[in-house]
Design a protein around this motif. Sequence first.
Motif, PDB file in Angstrom:
ATOM      1  N   VAL A 338       0.849  -1.193   0.000  1.00 57.12           N
ATOM      2  CA  VAL A 338       0.000   0.000   0.000  1.00 57.12           C
ATOM      3  C   VAL A 338       0.885   1.242   0.000  1.00 57.12           C
ATOM      4  N   GLN A 339       0.544   2.207  -0.837  1.00 59.41           N
ATOM      5  CA  GLN A 339       1.350   3.424  -0.952  1.00 59.41           C
ATOM      6  C   GLN A 339       0.432   4.613  -1.216  1.00 59.41           C
ATOM      7  N   GLY A 340       0.769   5.756  -0.643  1.00 60.48           N
ATOM      8  CA  GLY A 340       0.052   6.986  -0.942  1.00 60.48           C
ATOM      9  C   GLY A 340       0.676   7.713  -2.115  1.00 60.48           C
ATOM     10  N   ASP A 341      -0.147   8.294  -2.967  1.00 59.45           N
ATOM     11  CA  ASP A 341       0.413   8.962  -4.142  1.00 59.45           C
ATOM     12  C   ASP A 341       0.951  10.359  -3.834  1.00 59.45           C
ATOM     13  N   GLU A 342       0.839  10.792  -2.574  1.00 54.29           N
ATOM     14  CA  GLU A 342       1.442  12.055  -2.157  1.00 54.29           C
ATOM     15  C   GLU A 342       2.531  11.836  -1.103  1.00 54.29           C
ATOM     16  N   ASP A 343       3.119  10.662  -1.110  1.00 58.67           N
ATOM     17  CA  ASP A 343       4.191  10.338  -0.170  1.00 58.67           C
ATOM     18  C   ASP A 343       5.438  11.148  -0.535  1.00 58.67           C
ATOM     19  N   ASN A 344       5.893  11.989   0.367  1.00 59.41           N
ATOM     20  CA  ASN A 344       7.051  12.834   0.119  1.00 59.41           C
ATOM     21  C   ASN A 344       8.350  12.255   0.653  1.00 59.41           C
ATOM     22  N   LEU A 345       8.301  11.030   1.126  1.00 57.29           N
ATOM     23  CA  LEU A 345       9.512  10.409   1.632  1.00 57.29           C
ATOM     24  C   LEU A 345       9.891   9.176   0.824  1.00 57.29           C
ATOM     25  N   VAL A 346       8.957   8.254   0.660  1.00 62.83           N
ATOM     26  CA  VAL A 346       9.150   7.114  -0.235  1.00 62.83           C
ATOM     27  C   VAL A 346       8.260   7.347  -1.445  1.00 62.83           C
ATOM     28  N   ARG A 347       8.842   7.711  -2.549  1.00 61.82           N
ATOM     29  CA  ARG A 347       8.043   8.050  -3.730  1.00 61.82           C
ATOM     30  C   ARG A 347       7.308   6.803  -4.234  1.00 61.82           C
ATOM     31  N   TRP A 348       6.040   6.995  -4.580  1.00 63.08           N
ATOM     32  CA  TRP A 348       5.240   5.837  -4.964  1.00 63.08           C
ATOM     33  C   TRP A 348       5.758   5.193  -6.252  1.00 63.08           C
ATOM     34  N   THR A 349       6.382   5.981  -7.129  1.00 67.60           N
ATOM     35  CA  THR A 349       6.922   5.406  -8.361  1.00 67.60           C
ATOM     36  C   THR A 349       8.088   4.462  -8.067  1.00 67.60           C
ATOM     37  N   TRP A 350       8.867   4.769  -7.016  1.00 63.25           N
ATOM     38  CA  TRP A 350       9.942   3.862  -6.612  1.00 63.25           C
ATOM     39  C   TRP A 350       9.357   2.530  -6.150  1.00 63.25           C
ATOM     40  N   THR A 351       8.292   2.614  -5.366  1.00 67.04           N
ATOM     41  CA  THR A 351       7.660   1.391  -4.851  1.00 67.04           C
ATOM     42  C   THR A 351       7.034   0.588  -5.980  1.00 67.04           C
ATOM     43  N   LEU A 352       6.357   1.268  -6.894  1.00 65.50           N
ATOM     44  CA  LEU A 352       5.731   0.562  -8.006  1.00 65.50           C
ATOM     45  C   LEU A 352       6.768  -0.159  -8.847  1.00 65.50           C
ATOM     46  N   ASP A 353       7.931   0.456  -9.050  1.00 63.05           N
ATOM     47  CA  ASP A 353       8.988  -0.203  -9.809  1.00 63.05           C
ATOM     48  C   ASP A 353       9.423  -1.495  -9.118  1.00 63.05           C
ATOM     49  N   ALA A 354       9.563  -1.441  -7.796  1.00 63.56           N
ATOM     50  CA  ALA A 354       9.945  -2.648  -7.051  1.00 63.56           C
ATOM     51  C   ALA A 354       8.849  -3.708  -7.136  1.00 63.56           C
ATOM     52  N   VAL A 355       7.595  -3.280  -7.054  1.00 63.37           N
ATOM     53  CA  VAL A 355       6.475  -4.217  -7.159  1.00 63.37           C
ATOM     54  C   VAL A 355       6.493  -4.913  -8.516  1.00 63.37           C
ATOM     55  N   ARG A 356       6.684  -4.146  -9.568  1.00 62.25           N
ATOM     56  CA  ARG A 356       6.689  -4.743 -10.901  1.00 62.25           C
ATOM     57  C   ARG A 356       7.816  -5.760 -11.051  1.00 62.25           C
ATOM     58  N   ARG A 357       8.992  -5.431 -10.541  1.00 59.92           N
ATOM     59  CA  ARG A 357      10.109  -6.366 -10.653  1.00 59.92           C
ATOM     60  C   ARG A 357       9.844  -7.639  -9.849  1.00 59.92           C
ATOM     61  N   ALA A 358       9.204  -7.497  -8.693  1.00 61.57           N
ATOM     62  CA  ALA A 358       8.833  -8.691  -7.915  1.00 61.57           C
ATOM     63  C   ALA A 358       7.782  -9.511  -8.653  1.00 61.57           C
ATOM     64  N   CYS A 359       6.850  -8.833  -9.295  1.00 62.30           N
ATOM     65  CA  CYS A 359       5.836  -9.538 -10.086  1.00 62.30           C
ATOM     66  C   CYS A 359       6.488 -10.357 -11.208  1.00 62.30           C
ATOM     67  N   GLU A 360       7.493  -9.785 -11.831  1.00 61.45           N
ATOM     68  CA  GLU A 360       8.173 -10.483 -12.919  1.00 61.45           C
ATOM     69  C   GLU A 360       8.859 -11.750 -12.436  1.00 61.45           C
ATOM     70  N   ARG A 361       9.197 -11.810 -11.154  1.00 61.60           N
ATOM     71  CA  ARG A 361       9.806 -13.018 -10.593  1.00 61.60           C
ATOM     72  C   ARG A 361       8.771 -14.092 -10.280  1.00 61.60           C
ATOM     73  N   GLY A 362       7.511 -13.692 -10.214  1.00 60.58           N
ATOM     74  CA  GLY A 362       6.473 -14.655  -9.907  1.00 60.58           C
ATOM     75  C   GLY A 362       5.763 -14.425  -8.596  1.00 60.58           C
ATOM     76  N   ASP A 363       6.002 -13.282  -7.939  1.00 58.52           N
ATOM     77  CA  ASP A 363       5.309 -12.986  -6.693  1.00 58.52           C
ATOM     78  C   ASP A 363       3.822 -12.741  -6.937  1.00 58.52           C
ATOM     79  N   VAL A 364       3.045 -12.919  -5.887  1.00 56.98           N
ATOM     80  CA  VAL A 364       1.626 -12.569  -5.895  1.00 56.98           C
ATOM     81  C   VAL A 364       1.475 -11.326  -5.018  1.00 56.98           C
ATOM     82  N   ILE A 365       1.108 -10.201  -5.636  1.00 53.85           N
ATOM     83  CA  ILE A 365       1.085  -8.927  -4.926  1.00 53.85           C
ATOM     84  C   ILE A 365      -0.241  -8.212  -5.176  1.00 53.85           C
ATOM     85  N   ASP A 366      -0.869  -7.806  -4.097  1.00 52.64           N
ATOM     86  CA  ASP A 366      -2.048  -6.937  -4.145  1.00 52.64           C
ATOM     87  C   ASP A 366      -1.531  -5.509  -3.956  1.00 52.64           C
TER      88      ASP A 366
END
Length: 439
Positions: A338-366
Amino acid sequence: MKGALVLVTLTALVVAGCSSNPSTTVPSPPGPTYADGAPGSLVDSSRFSTADMRIGKLGGESHRITYRSTSGVDGSPTVVTGSVFTPPGLAPEGGWNIVAYGHGTTGMLEDCAPSMYPHLIGNAGPVAALVNNGYVVVMPDYQGLGSDGPHPYLEPRTVGFNMIDSVRATRELVPDTSARWAAFGGSQGGQASWAANELQQSYGAGLDLVGAVALAPAANMSGLATDAFLRALTPEQLPLMQFAVNSLAQVYPDIVLSDYLHGDVLANNDALLQCAGTALETRNQLAESIVADDVAPSSPESAQVLADRLTQWSLPLAPGGPGNTTGSGVGASPMLVVQGDEDNLVRWTWTLDAVRRACERGDVIDWRLRPGEGHGDLDTVAAFAWMADRFAAEPVADSCTSLVGPSGAEALPEATSMDSTEPANPVDAGLDSEPNGEL
């Protein structure tokens, strides 16, 4: 749960509760000394008689623990502290389910450990709510907080190992617990939860991880390097940069403090790491005065070195490394991010990039992007319901099908709101009651 899992500016530490010295009350008699040297074995335990009243009034038991774990830096044996909280009454059939709760950033030094403070440095509300929902809760302090430090801040394997081993230690302390557990954390604790999910298969033998919740996780902070060089860090990220550089410098010789810290920050570097008493007040005052030039890499080359090192400490985990020697690990269980789109400390685009890379490995992510919310006001109440569904073996939504492949390569996911279902029997002043006081 707004404000409960926070990685915010240093000033909030004063408000939230790490504004006094660690508890000076007479401790309970120490528990037995345990001979087993395996990771997760207890070294010591004692009653946590001064734990916050929101936890104490529930009628269960509270303990401080010391247990064995593993360094994510070099794989060496370590000793870690933490705290364990048990609901009142008899355990259900099959034993209490366990939640390992990963706290957000509190610091890097030994006296920055939540278990040293009755209020758990602002984590008492969420812990009480989890206990009130029928879970045995263990909160690891992380290596170097409460034990010999300094803490390798932002290194994911260490906190992942610490989380897994805290569950083992809890099962030794509380015999009527189940092997079933969930990882739940925000910010740095979200990093810990995510890392534990990846390490479970190679390191978590004997435990059954049913799900991992990562709220605004510090999954990939490598973007700090470029933003610092461009003087584009937010005010919330300026003190974070000082912490990150100090942590990396204790591990990597090519990270030299003077290449990244300048002026008053370099001159007051030690003071900016303090956590307790009047030294904390001084730290907060100094942190408010940090400007972009104080934490900027001196050259493009030093910025690249920093980015490379932070990438090594990112999620999903790189192949190899302690506890993961057979290659990059796929998450052992479904994960909620879960991420807020106005997060000024951990940018949501950084998190989404990590999520996508984990998805490519075969993770199941909501994956859920919360519109209009930031790091300190992320509404995460529905994460409780998600976690309860994992213990109940309910079907889980998988966002990965829409995030990877041709259909997800370009489009960003729409911001989604979470189910507003309240956790069962929420504790008074539960998850929305206070900020964590975390960096």
